[in-house]
Design an enzyme around this catalytic site. Structure first.
Site, PDB file in Angstrom:
ATOM      1  CB  ALA A  79       5.116  -3.808  -4.652  1.00  0.00           C
ATOM      2  CG  HIS A  87       4.950   9.668  -7.262  1.00  0.00           C
ATOM      3  ND1 HIS A  87       4.066  10.444  -7.978  1.00  0.00           N
ATOM      4  CD2 HIS A  87       4.908   8.437  -7.838  1.00  0.00           C
ATOM      5  CE1 HIS A  87       3.522   9.722  -8.928  1.00  0.00           C
ATOM      6  NE2 HIS A  87       4.005   8.500  -8.864  1.00  0.00           N
TER       7      HIS A  87
HETATM    8  N1  INI Z   1       3.065   2.282  -8.848  1.00  0.00           N
HETATM    9  C1  INI Z   1       3.257   1.216  -8.065  1.00  0.00           C
HETATM   10  O1  INI Z   1       2.532   0.211  -8.186  1.00  0.00           O
HETATM   11  N2  INI Z   1       4.225   1.226  -7.120  1.00  0.00           N
HETATM   12  C2  INI Z   1       5.046   2.315  -6.935  1.00  0.00           C
HETATM   13  O2  INI Z   1       5.944   2.250  -6.041  1.00  0.00           O
HETATM   14  C3  INI Z   1       4.858   3.456  -7.752  1.00  0.00           C
HETATM   15  N3  INI Z   1       5.702   4.602  -7.589  1.00  0.00           N
HETATM   16  O3  INI Z   1       6.509   4.652  -6.664  1.00  0.00           O
HETATM   17  O4  INI Z   1       5.631   5.556  -8.357  1.00  0.00           O
HETATM   18  C4  INI Z   1       3.843   3.396  -8.735  1.00  0.00           C
HETATM   19  N4  INI Z   1       3.613   4.453  -9.537  1.00  0.00           N
HETATM   20  C5  INI Z   1       2.813   4.363 -10.743  1.00  0.00           C
HETATM   21  C6  INI Z   1       1.337   4.564 -10.446  1.00  0.00           C
HETATM   22  O5  INI Z   1       0.782   3.424  -9.827  1.00  0.00           O
HETATM   23  C7  INI Z   1       0.554   4.809 -11.744  1.00  0.00           C
HETATM   24  O6  INI Z   1       0.725   3.712 -12.604  1.00  0.00           O
HETATM   25  C8  INI Z   1       0.983   6.085 -12.491  1.00  0.00           C
HETATM   26  O7  INI Z   1       1.024   7.201 -11.617  1.00  0.00           O
HETATM   27  C9  INI Z   1       0.007   6.392 -13.649  1.00  0.00           C
HETATM   28  O8  INI Z   1      -1.323   6.632 -13.131  1.00  0.00           O
END
Ligand code: INI
Length: 152
Positions: A79, A87
């Site tokens: 999600a 981001h």
């Molecule tokens: N990961 C998600 O699954 N959903 C999100 O909404 C989200 N946001 O908003 O930052 C998110 N970020 C983490 C990303 O998937 C990675 O785990 C992280 O950037 C490390 O690679």
């Protein structure tokens, strides 16, 4: 001649890759996927659930599992919910194209069950609320695609 996949009970193992980020939502999607698989003749003991930190980590694991030759299909659940910065766009874009790439490179159905929403409310509605459960739908799509690929 029309060729399409049906929803008959498929043989083989399934993998579900589920992000821990936004786990309240993703756990509900996971419940929907397991329910759909069970209702279509795929019991839990033929399903491996792999947890990853966030949606962005799903594609690498999908490609690795897909190329292992152990699975009929892989269901990807996450999600991604919009925040105050851009981001969201990077995580959603990378996850989406990565999952598509994983399916093509592994040669098995890799199903996109990642919600991309503006608000938490939209996500709740799609994870068992008034817009259904996209995890359930992703698992049904996986079954149809497994049965289709076995016909062509
Ligand atoms: N990961 C998600 O699954 N959903 C999100 O909404 C989200 N946001 O908003 O930052 C998110 N970020 C983490 C990303 O998937 C990675 O785990 C992280 O950037 C490390 O690679």
């Amino acid at each position: 001649m029309l060729i399409e996949g049906d929803l008959s009970s498929p043989t083989g193992r399934f993998a579900i890759i589920a992000a821990r980020f936004n786990s309240i939502i993703v756990d509900a999607l996971l419940g929907g996927s397991l329910d759909a698989l069970k209702r279509h003749g795929v019991p839990d003991d033929r399903v491996d659930v792999v947890r990853v930190p966030g949606s962005f980590e799903i594609p690498l694991v999908a490609e690795r599992l897909g190329k292992s030759g152990k699975y009929a299909a892989i269901i990807c659940l996450g999600a991604v919910i919009k925040g105050d910065t851009d981001h969201y766009d990077h995580v959603a874009g990378g996850t989406t194209s990565g999952i598509a790439h994983a399916g093509l490179s592994a040669g098995i159905p890799v199903i996109f069950g990642v919600l991309t929403c503006d608000t938490l409310e939209q996500a709740i509605n799609r994870a068992g609320g008034k817009a259904g459960n996209k995890g359930y739908e992703a698992a049904v799509t996986a079954i149809e695609m497994v049965n289709l690929l076995r016909k062509i």
